[in-house]
Design a protein around this motif. Structure first.
Motif, PDB file in Angstrom:
ATOM      1  N   HIS A  81      16.529  30.805  -5.264  1.00  0.00           N
ATOM      2  CA  HIS A  81      15.527  31.823  -5.623  1.00  0.00           C
ATOM      3  C   HIS A  81      15.601  32.865  -4.495  1.00  0.00           C
ATOM      4  N   ARG A  88       5.849  32.762   3.574  1.00  0.00           N
ATOM      5  CA  ARG A  88       4.870  31.692   3.350  1.00  0.00           C
ATOM      6  C   ARG A  88       4.789  30.767   4.565  1.00  0.00           C
ATOM      7  N   TYR A 101       0.967  20.656  -1.405  1.00  0.00           N
ATOM      8  CA  TYR A 101       1.569  21.814  -2.080  1.00  0.00           C
ATOM      9  C   TYR A 101       0.807  22.141  -3.370  1.00  0.00           C
ATOM     10  N   ILE A 111       3.512  29.662  -5.148  1.00  0.00           N
ATOM     11  CA  ILE A 111       4.341  30.613  -5.888  1.00  0.00           C
ATOM     12  C   ILE A 111       3.583  31.933  -6.103  1.00  0.00           C
ATOM     13  N   TYR A 151       9.416  35.386  -9.539  1.00  0.00           N
ATOM     14  CA  TYR A 151       8.302  35.813  -8.689  1.00  0.00           C
ATOM     15  C   TYR A 151       7.752  37.165  -9.155  1.00  0.00           C
ATOM     16  N   HIS A 184       7.959  30.210 -14.425  1.00  0.00           N
ATOM     17  CA  HIS A 184       7.897  29.587 -13.107  1.00  0.00           C
ATOM     18  C   HIS A 184       6.454  29.216 -12.786  1.00  0.00           C
ATOM     19  N   PHE A 221       9.900  25.769 -15.235  1.00  0.00           N
ATOM     20  CA  PHE A 221       9.302  24.814 -14.298  1.00  0.00           C
ATOM     21  C   PHE A 221       8.410  23.916 -15.143  1.00  0.00           C
ATOM     22  N   HIS A 249      13.759  23.095 -13.990  1.00  0.00           N
ATOM     23  CA  HIS A 249      13.159  22.359 -12.866  1.00  0.00           C
ATOM     24  C   HIS A 249      12.365  21.227 -13.505  1.00  0.00           C
ATOM     25  N   GLN A 252      10.281  16.917 -10.875  1.00  0.00           N
ATOM     26  CA  GLN A 252      10.265  17.099  -9.419  1.00  0.00           C
ATOM     27  C   GLN A 252       9.063  16.410  -8.790  1.00  0.00           C
ATOM     28  N   HIS A 272      16.286  18.922  -9.591  1.00  0.00           N
ATOM     29  CA  HIS A 272      15.286  18.177  -8.795  1.00  0.00           C
ATOM     30  C   HIS A 272      15.365  16.682  -9.095  1.00  0.00           C
ATOM     31  N   ASP A 324      18.311  25.472  -3.193  1.00  0.00           N
ATOM     32  CA  ASP A 324      16.961  25.793  -3.676  1.00  0.00           C
ATOM     33  C   ASP A 324      16.306  26.852  -2.797  1.00  0.00           C
ATOM     34  N   ASN A 326      14.215  29.222  -1.252  1.00  0.00           N
ATOM     35  CA  ASN A 326      13.000  29.894  -1.729  1.00  0.00           C
ATOM     36  C   ASN A 326      11.995  29.913  -0.582  1.00  0.00           C
ATOM     37  N   THR A 329       9.235  26.023  -0.742  1.00  0.00           N
ATOM     38  CA  THR A 329       9.572  24.608  -0.615  1.00  0.00           C
ATOM     39  C   THR A 329      10.954  24.359  -0.017  1.00  0.00           C
TER      40      THR A 329
HETATM   41  N1  DI6 Z   1      10.341  24.227  -7.684  1.00  0.00           N
HETATM   42  C1  DI6 Z   1      10.592  24.540  -6.432  1.00  0.00           C
HETATM   43  O1  DI6 Z   1      10.941  23.786  -5.579  1.00  0.00           O
HETATM   44  C2  DI6 Z   1      10.433  25.976  -6.287  1.00  0.00           C
HETATM   45  N2  DI6 Z   1      10.152  26.395  -7.603  1.00  0.00           N
HETATM   46  C3  DI6 Z   1      10.082  25.362  -8.357  1.00  0.00           C
HETATM   47  O2  DI6 Z   1       9.839  25.473  -9.528  1.00  0.00           O
HETATM   48  C4  DI6 Z   1       9.321  26.346  -5.398  1.00  0.00           C
HETATM   49  C5  DI6 Z   1       9.167  27.794  -5.357  1.00  0.00           C
HETATM   50  C6  DI6 Z   1       8.056  28.222  -4.436  1.00  0.00           C
HETATM   51  O3  DI6 Z   1       7.263  27.419  -3.939  1.00  0.00           O
HETATM   52  O4  DI6 Z   1       7.985  29.447  -4.211  1.00  0.00           O
END
Ligand code: DI6
Ligand code: FE
Length: 416
Positions: A81, A88, A101, A111, A151, A184, A221, A249, A252, A272, A324, A326, A329
């Motif tokens: 991403h 963050r 989280y 996010i 995003y 997302h 997601f 995704h 996870q 994931h 990953d 981003n 995470t």
């Molecule tokens: N899983 C993740 O690990 C990232 N997006 C997702 O769907 C996390 C993205 C974020 O926290 O900005």
């Protein structure tokens, strides 16, 4: 046009190499071939041949002497991403002090905090923010990278992110696989109306991204803090109807059955997978769905549940590894670190994440016919390394042993 590297039209040969081909037809660990040469015509591999073969001895063209060095296929980061605005780090500080989280996400952080920053930035600003991340990946050998939106969460902001991905592809010697991840998070203006947001994705965002050829795949997601299985199903069905590949995704943070959804839609990959269950593994094996492991998120979230690597291995499910990258995470621009984490945290052998960031990552991006191994007719994307053993690429972090980066048959600056 004359270049420093010879005239176009000349074949090139990288000789005296130790190849880690990752070609399944080469039945040695790493697909290893000692004292070999790669002959390249244009952007394609014309031959992979032993040094004492007639093709090598009679070669007429430009020669690059690898002096016994290891050569691998170009690395492929199949899950990033890397376009975003803001930081963050303060949220990370909160997470370290014990706030989960999911709780931060519920409070409008996570996010959605990146969504606020990303919406506030212009395409030029987002491009400038993304460049150092892309450069960092390329400097350690990435020649193909997947880049997701996700995003923006409005029609204009999702397309803005995808245009940045396209500009990155046009500006650097790297191939980009752009993915629409409008599903997302539920954007703040749709709080409590997730189904209506899904309708916007289905009726407007997917058709526009497909029409403008800004995305080649759609991602979702599928998670309690994001979208239900039914909502993801609507998104993926619309994506397929508009000719996009699909991926997700899934599993996870909990097990919602996202994997079977991906398989049902003939998805490229399921990513994931910490909460993957036994039945789902059989489905993936049957459908040839690639399992994309993302140990960076597991590490940064300090998760306890690991993906069932041994079962995936036994079932013959192809395993890829991605960064990953981003802001929340998995905030690091290093596929080598992700490969290292895959070994240390998930129990992969060093060969597995290297295959997972070449051959299997190519498969996870629908490019197995053209990328991912050193073999005849593949695209000439490869890396020359100053290492004594390929495991060193995964093991020894902090120094960069990449010596030469070849993309489509062109020698590119190893450290862009
Ligand atoms: N899983 C993740 O690990 C990232 N997006 C997702 O769907 C996390 C993205 C974020 O926290 O900005
Ligand atoms: Fe991700």
């Amino acid at each position: 046009m004359e270049t420093l590297h010879g005239s176009p039209g000349w074949d090139q040969m990288w000789e005296n190499a130790r190849l880690a081909t990752f070609d399944p037809a080469v039945r040695t660990p790493y697909g290893q071939l000692d004292r070999h040469a790669i002959i390249v015509r244009g952007d394609r591999i014309l031959a992979v041949a032993p040094m004492d073969s007639p093709a090598v001895e009679g070669f007429c063209g430009q020669i690059h002497n690898c002096e016994g060095r290891w050569v691998t296929p170009g690395l492929i980061d199949c899950h990033t991403h890397l376009v975003w605005g803001g930081s963050r780090a303060a949220e990370w500080e909160m997470r370290l002090s014990g706030v989960p989280y999911a709780e931060i996400a519920r409070r409008g952080g996570g996010i959605l905090s990146t969504v606020r920053s990303t919406r506030a930035m212009t395409e030029d600003e987002l491009f400038a923010a993304a460049v150092p991340r892309l450069r960092a990946l390329m400097a350690e050998g990435v020649t193909t990278v997947e880049i997701k939106s996700g995003y923006g969460l409005t029609l204009d902001d999702e397309l803005k992110m995808l245009r940045v991905a396209r500009r990155l592809a046009e500006s650097f010697p790297v191939e980009v696989s752009p993915t629409l991840l409008a599903a997302h998070a539920v954007p703040p203006e749709f709080t409590g109306r997730a189904d209506e947001y899904v309708s916007l994705i289905v009726n407007e965002i997917i058709p526009a991204a497909a029409e403008e050829k800004l995305a080649e795949a759609a991602d979702v997601f599928c998670e309690q803090i994001a979208f239900s299985r039914e909502q993801c199903d609507r998104v993926l069905a619309a994506a397929r109807a508009h000719g996009l590949a699909v991926k997700g995704h899934v599993e996870q943070l909990s097990s919602l059955g996202g994997v079977t959804l991906i398989a049902k839609h003939g998805g490229w990959s399921a990513d994931h997978l910490e909460y993957l269950n036994h039945a789902d593994i059989a489905v993936m094996a049957r459908r040839g769905t690639v399992a994309v492991l993302l140990p960076g998120a597991y590490y940064f979230l300090r998760e306890q549940q690991k993906p069932p690597v041994e079962e995936l291995r036994t079932a013959g499910v192809p395993m890829a590894v991605g960064s990953d990258l981003n802001p929340g995470t998995s905030p690091f621009a290093s596929l080598r670190l992700a490969m290292n984490q895959a070994c240390v945290l998930f129990g992969l052998t060093p060969e597995e994440p290297l295959a997972g960031a070449t051959r299997e990552a190519a498969r996870a991006l629908g490019r197995a016919d053209r990328l991912g191994t050193l073999a005849v007719a593949k695209q000439a994307d490869f890396l020359v390394w100053d290492v004594e053993h390929p495991a060193e690429i995964v093991c020894s972090l902090g120094t960069n042993p990449l010596r030469e980066r070849v993309v489509r048959g062109q020698v590119e600056n190893a450290h862009p």
